[in-house]
Scaffold this active site. Structure first.
Site, short mmCIF file in Angstrom:
data_model
loop_
_atom_site.label_atom_id
_atom_site.label_comp_id
_atom_site.label_asym_id
_atom_site.label_seq_id
_atom_site.Cartn_x
_atom_site.Cartn_y
_atom_site.Cartn_z
N ASP A 1 -51.38 6.20 -4.83
CA ASP A 1 -50.81 7.52 -5.08
C ASP A 1 -51.06 8.45 -3.91
OD1 ASP A 1 -50.38 7.13 -8.20
OD2 ASP A 1 -52.43 6.50 -7.79
N ASP B 1 -46.73 5.76 -5.46
CA ASP B 1 -46.23 7.02 -6.02
C ASP B 1 -46.39 8.13 -4.99
OD1 ASP B 1 -45.73 5.80 -8.45
OD2 ASP B 1 -47.57 6.52 -9.40
N ASP C 1 -51.64 0.75 -8.20
CA ASP C 1 -50.67 1.32 -7.27
C ASP C 1 -51.43 2.17 -6.26
OD1 ASP C 1 -51.48 3.65 -8.53
OD2 ASP C 1 -49.49 4.28 -9.17
P1 8DG Z 1 -54.80 2.81 -10.92
O1 8DG Z 1 -53.50 3.20 -10.29
O2 8DG Z 1 -55.81 2.41 -9.92
O3 8DG Z 1 -54.62 1.80 -11.99
O4 8DG Z 1 -55.41 4.10 -11.64
P2 8DG Z 1 -54.96 5.61 -11.47
O5 8DG Z 1 -54.59 5.91 -10.05
O6 8DG Z 1 -55.98 6.46 -12.10
O7 8DG Z 1 -53.66 5.68 -12.41
P3 8DG Z 1 -52.18 6.19 -12.11
O8 8DG Z 1 -51.33 5.67 -13.23
O9 8DG Z 1 -51.73 5.85 -10.75
O10 8DG Z 1 -52.24 7.77 -12.33
C1 8DG Z 1 -52.95 8.64 -11.49
C2 8DG Z 1 -52.93 10.03 -12.08
O11 8DG Z 1 -51.65 10.63 -11.93
C3 8DG Z 1 -53.23 10.02 -13.58
O12 8DG Z 1 -54.38 10.80 -13.84
C4 8DG Z 1 -52.05 10.69 -14.21
C5 8DG Z 1 -51.42 11.44 -13.06
N1 8DG Z 1 -50.00 11.68 -13.23
C6 8DG Z 1 -49.46 12.93 -13.34
N2 8DG Z 1 -48.13 12.88 -13.51
C7 8DG Z 1 -47.80 11.55 -13.55
C8 8DG Z 1 -46.58 10.88 -13.71
O13 8DG Z 1 -45.50 11.47 -13.86
N3 8DG Z 1 -46.63 9.52 -13.72
C9 8DG Z 1 -47.81 8.85 -13.53
N4 8DG Z 1 -47.80 7.50 -13.50
N5 8DG Z 1 -48.99 9.46 -13.36
C10 8DG Z 1 -48.99 10.81 -13.37
O14 8DG Z 1 -50.14 13.94 -13.26
MN MN Z 2 -52.93 4.94 -9.14
MN MN Z 3 -49.64 6.18 -9.97
#
Ligand code: 8DG
Ligand code: MN
Ligand code: MN
Length: 371
Positions: free
Chosen positions: A207, A295, A205
């Site tokens: 962020d 996100d 995703d």
């Molecule tokens: P990716 O998307 O490339 O697979 O990896 P990522 O960017 O490291 O994973 P992510 O699932 O998008 O999460 C990014 C960070 O956000 C992770 O360290 C956890 C943090 N995070 C929070 N709160 C929340 C929440 O409510 N939901 C999610 N999905 N992640 C959160 O601090």
């Molecule tokens: Mn991510």
């Molecule tokens: Mn995310």
């Protein structure tokens, strides 16, 4: 001292936040195996073993070279007997039979498949498995299965969401969010966070953190942004969570603390023409667009640094950062604040001087605040 210089000993820390880790992974053959085992334990709700394998994978990812024999792991932290037995198998045979057994297990394969759908967690996947469902068509043709809106969207955009998001696509989405936010308010700030902030080439995703100096505006800004994306016709799915942030609360003691900022989990429509280098898949090429998970999180400006630190990940880095704060500094850290237990003080953190590798975050104690 006189005489010979001592051999430099490079010790690997047990905390991910104290290790320098590059994007290149020299030990993929081992870490891929550990991740299968961790997933398998997660499906069986054996949290201790799951975390042990995730921790071990994180340690090996920080090594600059490939592990060639078990002796190479002697001084490494977080590697238990089970971990070493798996490594030994791989070193000897080039593969782990335990991992192969898991990979060929029907339950594992099914739970892996079901949890790959946006909105389907291990609990739901297990429930479906127990009902005898084994494939997506089993689920979609079973009359008694009720899918919530998130899961319906997950199935609808399954192909697109499963395909990795590139850096170029993340940049294009950054421009879209930037444009939307600045059409509403001029003084907002947008930062790319998550895996792309760590330098990853691909993500599942994209962020973003959005914040504004206007007091309390971060509580109302997100619905405005969402409306705007909707008007643009690019909002395919939105799960909006209003802020429940309470300034008087202490950092939580929980292991993986969810934060209380306003946030949303979106699926957006990204036009191929907006991406430099264009489209990367035949089906998209015909359609001219793809669906992407995005996100957005909106902390108040004075919590920006903590939110940025908390959302940059990785999950293991975040877990260890909190554990390091607690065990080595007697402090509590979460996405909102850092709290010094010995002084009973909230610590404020200068946003732009965040040093991720050592927790030597540029800290200074703010005026006493009764939390
Ligand atoms: P990716 O998307 O490339 O697979 O990896 P990522 O960017 O490291 O994973 P992510 O699932 O998008 O999460 C990014 C960070 O956000 C992770 O360290 C956890 C943090 N995070 C929070 N709160 C929340 C929440 O409510 N939901 C999610 N999905 N992640 C959160 O601090
Ligand atoms: Mn991510
Ligand atoms: Mn995310």
């Amino acid at each position: 001292p006189e005489g010979s210089t001592p051999t430099p000993v490079t010790t690997v820390s047990q905390y991910a936040c104290q290790r320098r880790t590059t994007i290149e992974n020299s030990n993929k053959i081992f870490t891929d195996a550990f991740e299968v085992l961790a997933d398998s334990y997660e499906f069986s709700e054996i949290e201790g073993s799951c975390l042990a394998f995730r921790r071990a994978a994180s340690v090996l990812k920080s090594l600059p070279c490939v592990v060639r024999c078990l002796g190479d792991t002697e001084d490494l932290p977080c590697l238990g007997d089970h971990t070493k037995a798996v490594m030994e198998e791989i070193l000897q045979y080039g593969r782990s039979f335990e991992v192969e057994k898991i990979l060929s297990d029907e339950r594992f394969q099914t739970l892996k498949l079901f949890t790959s759908v946006f909105g389907v967690g291990p609990k739901t996947a297990e429930k479906w498995y127990r009902r005898g469902l084994r494939s997506f068509s089993d689920i979609l043709t079973e009359p008694d299965i009720h899918l919530n809106r998130m899961q319906q969207t997950g199935f609808l955009h399954y192909e697109d969401i499963s395909r990795a998001v590139s850096k170029a696509e993340a940049r294009a989405l950054g421009n879209i969010i930037d444009e939307a936010v600045h059409a509403i308010t001029l003084d907002a700030m947008i930062a790319l966070t998550g895996g792309f902030r760590r330098g990853k080439e691909f993500g599942h995703d994209v962020d973003f953190i959005v914040t504004t100096p206007e007091l309390d505006r971060e509580r109302t800004l997100l619905p405005d942004i969402i409306d705007r994306l909707e008007q643009q016709g690019i909002l395919l799915y939105c799960d909006y969570q209003a802020s429940t942030f309470d300034i008087t609360k202490l950092p939580s003691h929980r292991f993986e603390a969810m934060d209380h900022f306003a946030k949303c989990f979106l699926i957006l429509r990204l036009e191929g023409s907006k991406v430099e280098g264009g489209l990367n898949c035949a089906e998209e090429d015909r359609r001219g667009w793809r669906a992407v998970r995005v996100d957005l999180v909106l902390p108040p400006m004075d919590r920006y640094a903590f939110a940025l630190l908390g959302w940059t990940g990785s999950r293991q880095f975040e877990r260890d950062l909190r554990r390091f704060a607690r065990s080595e500094r007697r402090m509590l850290l979460d996405n909102h604040a850092l709290y010094d237990k010995t002084k009973m003080l909230a610590v404020s953190l200068a946003g732009r001087v965040e040093e991720r590798s050592s927790f030597s975050l540029c800290l200074f104690v703010s005026r006493p605040r009764s939390l």
